[in-house]
Design a protein around this motif. Structure first.
Motif, PDB file in Angstrom:
ATOM      1  N   MET A   1      -4.551  -3.094  95.218  1.00 44.74           N
ATOM      2  CA  MET A   1      -4.374  -4.042  94.116  1.00 44.74           C
ATOM      3  C   MET A   1      -5.744  -4.462  93.562  1.00 44.74           C
ATOM      4  SD  MET A   1      -4.512  -7.761  94.362  1.00 44.74           S
ATOM      5  CE  MET A   1      -3.745  -8.168  95.915  1.00 44.74           C
ATOM      6  N   LYS A   2      -5.826  -4.555  92.256  1.00 45.88           N
ATOM      7  CA  LYS A   2      -7.093  -4.945  91.638  1.00 45.88           C
ATOM      8  C   LYS A   2      -7.069  -6.434  91.279  1.00 45.88           C
ATOM      9  CE  LYS A   2      -9.287  -0.892  89.736  1.00 45.88           C
ATOM     10  NZ  LYS A   2      -8.488   0.322  89.584  1.00 45.88           N
ATOM     11  N   ALA A   3      -8.236  -7.046  91.353  1.00 44.33           N
ATOM     12  CA  ALA A   3      -8.343  -8.441  90.940  1.00 44.33           C
ATOM     13  C   ALA A   3      -9.510  -8.576  89.971  1.00 44.33           C
ATOM     14  CB  ALA A   3      -8.557  -9.335  92.155  1.00 44.33           C
ATOM     15  N   VAL A   4      -9.472  -9.653  89.188  1.00 44.44           N
ATOM     16  CA  VAL A   4     -10.555  -9.907  88.242  1.00 44.44           C
ATOM     17  C   VAL A   4     -11.266 -11.189  88.660  1.00 44.44           C
ATOM     18  CG1 VAL A   4     -11.127 -10.455  85.848  1.00 44.44           C
ATOM     19  CG2 VAL A   4      -9.362  -8.756  86.351  1.00 44.44           C
ATOM     20  N   ILE A   5     -12.574 -11.091  88.827  1.00 48.36           N
ATOM     21  CA  ILE A   5     -13.366 -12.288  89.134  1.00 48.36           C
ATOM     22  C   ILE A   5     -14.102 -12.674  87.855  1.00 48.36           C
ATOM     23  CG2 ILE A   5     -15.213 -13.265  90.552  1.00 48.36           C
ATOM     24  CD1 ILE A   5     -14.646 -11.141  92.653  1.00 48.36           C
ATOM     25  N   MET A  46     -15.694  -9.332  86.481  1.00 50.93           N
ATOM     26  CA  MET A  46     -15.889  -8.301  87.480  1.00 50.93           C
ATOM     27  C   MET A  46     -14.511  -7.823  87.916  1.00 50.93           C
ATOM     28  SD  MET A  46     -17.908  -8.984  91.012  1.00 50.93           S
ATOM     29  CE  MET A  46     -19.622  -8.792  90.634  1.00 50.93           C
ATOM     30  N   VAL A  47     -14.287  -6.513  87.841  1.00 46.85           N
ATOM     31  CA  VAL A  47     -13.010  -5.985  88.337  1.00 46.85           C
ATOM     32  C   VAL A  47     -13.253  -5.465  89.753  1.00 46.85           C
ATOM     33  CG1 VAL A  47     -11.171  -4.289  87.974  1.00 46.85           C
ATOM     34  CG2 VAL A  47     -12.283  -5.378  86.009  1.00 46.85           C
ATOM     35  N   VAL A  48     -12.467  -5.907  90.697  1.00 45.88           N
ATOM     36  CA  VAL A  48     -12.683  -5.517  92.094  1.00 45.88           C
ATOM     37  C   VAL A  48     -11.413  -4.920  92.706  1.00 45.88           C
ATOM     38  CG1 VAL A  48     -14.463  -7.255  92.461  1.00 45.88           C
ATOM     39  CG2 VAL A  48     -12.084  -7.816  92.976  1.00 45.88           C
ATOM     40  N   GLU A  49     -11.626  -4.089  93.721  1.00 43.30           N
ATOM     41  CA  GLU A  49     -10.499  -3.464  94.429  1.00 43.30           C
ATOM     42  C   GLU A  49     -10.219  -4.307  95.676  1.00 43.30           C
ATOM     43  OE1 GLU A  49      -7.551  -1.815  95.327  1.00 43.30           O
ATOM     44  OE2 GLU A  49      -8.430  -0.713  93.642  1.00 43.30           O
ATOM     45  N   ASN A  79      -5.322 -12.024  90.206  1.00 44.02           N
ATOM     46  CA  ASN A  79      -4.713 -10.702  90.263  1.00 44.02           C
ATOM     47  C   ASN A  79      -4.732 -10.083  88.857  1.00 44.02           C
ATOM     48  OD1 ASN A  79      -2.799  -8.564  90.349  1.00 44.02           O
ATOM     49  ND2 ASN A  79      -1.911  -9.492  92.188  1.00 44.02           N
ATOM     50  N   GLN A  80      -5.150  -8.826  88.766  1.00 43.27           N
ATOM     51  CA  GLN A  80      -5.299  -8.217  87.438  1.00 43.27           C
ATOM     52  C   GLN A  80      -3.969  -8.091  86.688  1.00 43.27           C
ATOM     53  OE1 GLN A  80      -7.822  -4.595  86.966  1.00 43.27           O
ATOM     54  NE2 GLN A  80      -6.287  -4.016  85.479  1.00 43.27           N
ATOM     55  N   ALA A  81      -2.862  -8.123  87.443  1.00 45.03           N
ATOM     56  CA  ALA A  81      -1.549  -7.941  86.818  1.00 45.03           C
ATOM     57  C   ALA A  81      -1.292  -8.931  85.688  1.00 45.03           C
ATOM     58  CB  ALA A  81      -0.460  -8.055  87.881  1.00 45.03           C
ATOM     59  N   ILE A  82      -1.840 -10.144  85.801  1.00 49.86           N
ATOM     60  CA  ILE A  82      -1.573 -11.145  84.756  1.00 49.86           C
ATOM     61  C   ILE A  82      -2.181 -10.720  83.419  1.00 49.86           C
ATOM     62  CG2 ILE A  82      -3.558 -12.625  85.425  1.00 49.86           C
ATOM     63  CD1 ILE A  82      -1.781 -15.001  84.556  1.00 49.86           C
TER      64      ILE A  82
END
Lengths: 89, 451
Positions: A1-5, A46-49, A79-82
């Motif tokens: 899952m990817k997240a955005v910081i 920042m996109v992170v795994e 969470n990047q899904a949003i």
């Protein structure tokens, strides 16, 4: 899952290092970084795994928010899904 | 993923008050019916506490992981009058049981202390209505609603007369607490069975055993989008802007709903894509209307702007979610909307204008504080007029009025929180006693020859 910081705040020495360090400690791999400085306001996304991470996203986001507050920065981990759901069909 | 898109979402959340207003779990209590009221109450408590035990936890998790505020976690239940019909006894017992369950699972509200009497009363209905004032006065988290009319059934005028008295009693028994009980009671025409918003939420009998609904909000986001449009942009372009914004808001709600339903192991019900204002600065539906070009909400043109807003929100949202339902549209609760509060104080927004607005908004006369001298009959008259608008136009209408006992027009009631504060609106007190005391039914309207 990817997240955005995202980090927003007054520009200062070592912001990128601070975030990157915390990511490394939590086994979070950085996939992409972009940053700009507008009128002295530092904005970084920042996109992170997150799949290999050693902490839960909800825990990490709370930790980073508190860390940001102590440095006068607003740090969000989401969470990047949003973003995908709002901007991609 | 573009940085600009990421920042746009964050700006919506941070500066424009974008939030998920509520995750509401609908729970059927039909299997809790028992001829012994104490046994029924025990079953109700156990079922709610089992099904909703993780609701608040999951809501908070989603909030943290996705960074989107989820303001309320709520529960809607089968209209309690149906359980009263089986068990008899004092309906207040059910309200106290629901209150206990609300406190155990930690939700903000439980809705469903309700009765559906559009065509007539069955066992339990009259008892429930009579118990509403005490039920709401003795509890904090319980909401009540009564459906008195529908397009297919007409209007039950006996119920209308009863509800005028009921609203007054609610205000009187809580006169030392800002008449708060009246703020937790809605009188509906064409009530919907999957509404996640309070005070009118209940879990209809056609719904599954348990399901998850999501109510999204975001008047501030729509207003901010319109603020960027040039002042000479034609109305159709404004409508387009609203549609695009509503689409984004609803997609976010849909995502939260799907995740919540997966994590709770409960089927996903609907997204209610309503623009629900709060008293917070920048979270007002009135300000959207003003952004369209009105000096103040209530000016001539308000109804037209609201009609377009309500329709455009639906059009944008329908594409964004596979299952849109509930009330879906723009709410106009006066005390909960900073712009409407100002317009009322200035005397620009009056009850007659609001009544016209309810013909095109998503619900009805909502959170309006009226003088304490208003009689039960006048209240019933307002309910009857509002129900007639809903019945004839095949839409949901509702009345949530708060008679400010012991206070006059010009004074204010302070509720605090999401309920806001209400300037007392002067209203027409002309007598209508003979009409209200007739009772009976207004027959259902013709569905053809529409002019």
């Amino acid at each position: 899952m990817k997240a955005v910081i995202t980090v927003v705040g007054k520009d200062q020495v070592g912001i990128l290092a601070l975030i990157a360090n915390e990511c490394a400690n939590a086994q979070i791999n950085i996939a992409d970084v972009s940053q700009t400085i507008l009128d002295g306001i530092f904005t970084m996304t920042m996109v992170v795994e997150f799949s290999e991470a050693s902490v839960a996203l909800s825990e990490f986001s709370g930790y980073m928010r508190n860390l940001g507050e102590s440095k006068g920065l607003v740090i969000r981990v989401m969470n990047q899904a949003i973003f995908d759901s709002m901007h991609r069909i | 993923m573009q940085t600009q898109e990421i920042l746009e979402t964050i700006k919506m959340i941070d500066e424009e008050c974008l939030d998920v207003r509520t995750i509401t779990m609908g729970i059927s209590l039909l299997d809790c019916a028992d001829t012994d009221i104490d046994k029924a109450c025990e079953k109700v408590y156990n079922k709610i506490c089992t099904k909703a035990k993780d609701l608040v936890k999951v809501g908070e998790q989603i909030e943290k992981e996705y960074g989107i505020p989820i303001i309320n976690k709520r529960i809607s239940v089968t209209p309690i009058s149906m359980l009263v019909g089986v068990s008899g006894g004092d309906p207040v017992k059910y309200a106290l049981t629901l209150e206990r369950a609300a406190q155990t699972v930690g939700v903000n509200f439980i809705g469903g202390f309700s009765a559906l009497v559009q065509k007539g009363f069955s066992a339990g209905d009259k008892e429930l209505i009579a118990a509403i004032p005490q039920a709401l006065a003795q509890t904090e988290h319980i909401c009540a609603s009564v459906n008195v009319g529908s397009t297919k059934a007409g209007i039950n005028m006996d119920a209308v007369a009863m509800m005028g008295k009921c609203i007054r009693e609610c205000a009187e028994v809580t006169k030392d607490e800002n008449c708060i009980a009246a703020a937790k009671l809605v009188v509906f025409c064409n009530a919907v069975e999957d509404n996640p918003f309070m005070a009118g939420a209940f879990h209809g009998v056609g719904e599954p055993d348990v399901e998850i609904h999501v109510g999204v909000s975001g008047p501030g986001v729509v207003r901010a989008a319109l603020a960027k449009a040039p002042k000479d942009a034609p109305m159709n372009e404004i409508a387009d802007l609203i549609k695009r914004t509503a689409f984004k808001i609803t997609r976010m709600g849909q995502m939260v709903g799907v995740i919540a339903s997966e994590r709770l192991g409960v089927p996903f019900g609907i997204v209610d894509l309503s623009l629900a204002p709060t008293p917070a600065v920048g979270d007002s539906v009135a300000h959207i209307l003003e952004e369209m070009g009105l000096e103040m909400c209530g000016a001539y043109g308000t109804t037209a702007c609201l009609a377009m807003l309500n329709d455009a929100v639906k059009k944008g949202g329908v594409m964004a979610s596979s299952t849109v339902g509930g009330l879906s549209g723009a709410f106009i609760p006066v005390s909960e909307d900073a712009g409407m509060i100002d317009a009322t104080r200035e005397g620009v927004l009056c009850l007659e204008k609001l009544e016209a607005m309810t013909a095109v908004c998503s619900v009805g006369l909502d959170m309006i504080v009226i003088p304490g001298e208003t009689t039960a009959e006048v209240l019933s008259g307002i309910i009857a007029d509002e129900a007639a608008i809903g019945m004839v136009n095949s839409k949901t209408t509702a009345v949530r009025l708060i008679p400010a006992i012991g206070k006059q027009a010009g004074e204010e009631l302070e509720f605090g929180g999401l309920l806001g504060s209400g300037p007392i609106m002067p209203i027409n007190q002309t007598k209508n006693d003979v009409m209200i005391h007739r009772g009976g039914r207004i027959p259902a309207p013709l569905q053809s020859l529409k002019n």
